[in-house]
Design a protein around this motif. Structure first.
Motif, mmCIF file in Angstrom:
data_model
loop_
_atom_site.group_PDB
_atom_site.id
_atom_site.type_symbol
_atom_site.label_atom_id
_atom_site.label_comp_id
_atom_site.label_asym_id
_atom_site.label_seq_id
_atom_site.Cartn_x
_atom_site.Cartn_y
_atom_site.Cartn_z
ATOM 1 N N VAL A 5 0.857 -1.180 0.000
ATOM 2 C CA VAL A 5 0.000 0.000 0.000
ATOM 3 C C VAL A 5 0.897 1.236 0.000
ATOM 4 O O VAL A 5 1.681 1.422 0.928
ATOM 5 C CB VAL A 5 -0.942 0.028 1.218
ATOM 6 C CG1 VAL A 5 -1.787 1.287 1.215
ATOM 7 C CG2 VAL A 5 -1.824 -1.211 1.256
ATOM 8 N N ASN A 6 0.791 2.013 -1.062
ATOM 9 C CA ASN A 6 1.601 3.230 -1.204
ATOM 10 C C ASN A 6 3.084 2.942 -0.950
ATOM 11 O O ASN A 6 3.771 3.678 -0.265
ATOM 12 C CB ASN A 6 1.096 4.342 -0.293
ATOM 13 C CG ASN A 6 -0.262 4.862 -0.714
ATOM 14 O OD1 ASN A 6 -0.780 4.519 -1.763
ATOM 15 N ND2 ASN A 6 -0.851 5.691 0.112
ATOM 16 N N GLY A 7 3.549 1.824 -1.500
ATOM 17 C CA GLY A 7 4.956 1.472 -1.424
ATOM 18 C C GLY A 7 5.391 0.770 -0.151
ATOM 19 O O GLY A 7 6.552 0.403 -0.015
ATOM 20 N N GLU A 8 4.476 0.554 0.792
ATOM 21 C CA GLU A 8 4.808 -0.099 2.053
ATOM 22 C C GLU A 8 4.146 -1.467 2.138
ATOM 23 O O GLU A 8 2.967 -1.611 1.832
ATOM 24 C CB GLU A 8 4.334 0.742 3.241
ATOM 25 C CG GLU A 8 5.032 2.071 3.377
ATOM 26 C CD GLU A 8 4.567 2.836 4.603
ATOM 27 O OE1 GLU A 8 3.968 2.230 5.517
ATOM 28 O OE2 GLU A 8 4.790 4.049 4.641
ATOM 29 N N SER A 9 4.896 -2.461 2.595
ATOM 30 C CA SER A 9 4.340 -3.798 2.779
ATOM 31 C C SER A 9 3.381 -3.800 3.958
ATOM 32 O O SER A 9 3.654 -3.179 4.989
ATOM 33 C CB SER A 9 5.456 -4.806 3.034
ATOM 34 O OG SER A 9 6.279 -4.915 1.911
ATOM 35 N N ARG A 10 2.268 -4.492 3.777
ATOM 36 C CA ARG A 10 1.266 -4.621 4.847
ATOM 37 C C ARG A 10 0.753 -6.047 4.861
ATOM 38 O O ARG A 10 0.678 -6.696 3.830
ATOM 39 C CB ARG A 10 0.086 -3.681 4.627
ATOM 40 C CG ARG A 10 0.456 -2.233 4.767
ATOM 41 C CD ARG A 10 -0.796 -1.396 4.947
ATOM 42 N NE ARG A 10 -0.439 -0.013 5.135
ATOM 43 C CZ ARG A 10 -0.367 0.577 6.324
ATOM 44 N NH1 ARG A 10 -0.641 -0.091 7.404
ATOM 45 N NH2 ARG A 10 -0.037 1.847 6.418
ATOM 46 N N SER A 11 0.360 -6.480 6.019
ATOM 47 C CA SER A 11 -0.251 -7.788 6.168
ATOM 48 C C SER A 11 -1.733 -7.576 6.474
ATOM 49 O O SER A 11 -2.072 -6.793 7.367
ATOM 50 C CB SER A 11 0.417 -8.550 7.312
ATOM 51 O OG SER A 11 -0.153 -9.820 7.446
ATOM 52 N N ILE A 12 -2.594 -8.241 5.710
ATOM 53 C CA ILE A 12 -4.040 -8.111 5.923
ATOM 54 C C ILE A 12 -4.670 -9.495 5.960
ATOM 55 O O ILE A 12 -4.061 -10.482 5.547
ATOM 56 C CB ILE A 12 -4.710 -7.259 4.821
ATOM 57 C CG1 ILE A 12 -4.554 -7.905 3.444
ATOM 58 C CG2 ILE A 12 -4.159 -5.844 4.820
ATOM 59 C CD1 ILE A 12 -5.400 -7.287 2.368
ATOM 60 N N ALA A 13 -5.896 -9.557 6.428
ATOM 61 C CA ALA A 13 -6.630 -10.816 6.486
ATOM 62 C C ALA A 13 -6.991 -11.287 5.082
ATOM 63 O O ALA A 13 -7.232 -10.479 4.186
ATOM 64 C CB ALA A 13 -7.901 -10.638 7.309
ATOM 65 N N SER A 15 -9.190 -12.536 2.092
ATOM 66 C CA SER A 15 -10.535 -12.164 1.635
ATOM 67 C C SER A 15 -10.945 -10.751 2.029
ATOM 68 O O SER A 15 -12.127 -10.418 1.968
ATOM 69 C CB SER A 15 -11.595 -13.157 2.114
ATOM 70 O OG SER A 15 -11.298 -14.449 1.632
ATOM 71 N N ALA A 16 -10.000 -9.919 2.440
ATOM 72 C CA ALA A 16 -10.327 -8.525 2.748
ATOM 73 C C ALA A 16 -10.662 -7.795 1.449
ATOM 74 O O ALA A 16 -10.105 -8.083 0.400
ATOM 75 C CB ALA A 16 -9.165 -7.840 3.449
ATOM 76 N N THR A 17 -11.577 -6.850 1.542
ATOM 77 C CA THR A 17 -11.940 -6.041 0.381
ATOM 78 C C THR A 17 -11.234 -4.690 0.466
ATOM 79 O O THR A 17 -10.679 -4.328 1.502
ATOM 80 C CB THR A 17 -13.460 -5.793 0.332
ATOM 81 O OG1 THR A 17 -13.834 -5.037 1.492
ATOM 82 C CG2 THR A 17 -14.246 -7.090 0.265
ATOM 83 N N VAL A 18 -11.294 -3.949 -0.612
ATOM 84 C CA VAL A 18 -10.736 -2.602 -0.615
ATOM 85 C C VAL A 18 -11.419 -1.770 0.469
ATOM 86 O O VAL A 18 -10.757 -1.040 1.206
ATOM 87 C CB VAL A 18 -10.876 -1.940 -2.007
ATOM 88 C CG1 VAL A 18 -10.508 -0.467 -1.949
ATOM 89 C CG2 VAL A 18 -10.013 -2.669 -3.033
ATOM 90 N N ALA A 19 -12.736 -1.892 0.614
ATOM 91 C CA ALA A 19 -13.471 -1.125 1.630
ATOM 92 C C ALA A 19 -12.990 -1.465 3.033
ATOM 93 O O ALA A 19 -12.819 -0.570 3.870
ATOM 94 C CB ALA A 19 -14.973 -1.382 1.497
ATOM 95 N N VAL A 20 -12.764 -2.743 3.308
ATOM 96 C CA VAL A 20 -12.280 -3.161 4.632
ATOM 97 C C VAL A 20 -10.891 -2.580 4.881
ATOM 98 O O VAL A 20 -10.602 -2.065 5.967
ATOM 99 C CB VAL A 20 -12.272 -4.703 4.752
ATOM 100 C CG1 VAL A 20 -11.509 -5.153 5.982
ATOM 101 C CG2 VAL A 20 -13.691 -5.238 4.765
ATOM 102 N N LEU A 21 -10.019 -2.649 3.891
ATOM 103 C CA LEU A 21 -8.678 -2.095 4.032
ATOM 104 C C LEU A 21 -8.740 -0.597 4.311
ATOM 105 O O LEU A 21 -8.082 -0.095 5.227
ATOM 106 C CB LEU A 21 -7.851 -2.352 2.776
ATOM 107 C CG LEU A 21 -6.480 -1.677 2.752
ATOM 108 C CD1 LEU A 21 -5.567 -2.268 3.818
ATOM 109 C CD2 LEU A 21 -5.855 -1.771 1.376
ATOM 110 N N LEU A 22 -9.535 0.122 3.528
ATOM 111 C CA LEU A 22 -9.641 1.568 3.720
ATOM 112 C C LEU A 22 -10.147 1.901 5.119
ATOM 113 O O LEU A 22 -9.645 2.811 5.771
ATOM 114 C CB LEU A 22 -10.546 2.182 2.660
ATOM 115 C CG LEU A 22 -9.998 2.159 1.228
ATOM 116 C CD1 LEU A 22 -11.068 2.625 0.248
ATOM 117 C CD2 LEU A 22 -8.738 2.980 1.101
ATOM 118 N N GLY A 23 -11.136 1.155 5.586
ATOM 119 C CA GLY A 23 -11.653 1.369 6.939
ATOM 120 C C GLY A 23 -10.605 1.118 8.002
ATOM 121 O O GLY A 23 -10.488 1.878 8.964
ATOM 122 N N SER A 24 -9.812 0.059 7.825
ATOM 123 C CA SER A 24 -8.779 -0.258 8.813
ATOM 124 C C SER A 24 -7.670 0.783 8.832
ATOM 125 O O SER A 24 -6.989 0.958 9.842
ATOM 126 C CB SER A 24 -8.196 -1.647 8.556
ATOM 127 O OG SER A 24 -7.373 -1.656 7.410
#
Length: 66
Positions: A5-13, A15-24
């Motif tokens: 995300v924006n050049g940075e590595s992230r760990s997410i769950a 089946s996460a959606t774009v909306a879930v990511l944005l909210g988090s």
């Protein structure tokens, strides 16, 4: 799973959606633009766009003012 995300590595769950990511991340989904793997994601598709391992996202947050 791992995404970028924006050049940075992230760990997410899985089946996460774009909306879930944005909210988090604390973004108001009405005030952002999202590019996923060099393609724009329409705002109407944030809730239906499932992220997968290795996705690369660029998020631009719009800020208004007078």
């Amino acid at each position: 799973m791992a995404i970028t995300v924006n050049g940075e590595s992230r760990s997410i769950a899985a089946s996460a959606t774009v909306a879930v990511l944005l909210g988090s991340l604390g973004f108001d989904i009405r005030k952002v633009a999202v590019e996923r793997n060099l393609e724009m994601v329409p705002g109407t598709a944030y809730g239906a766009t499932i992220l997968v391992e290795g996705d690369s996202l660029e998020i631009v947050h719009f800020i208004g003012g007078a």
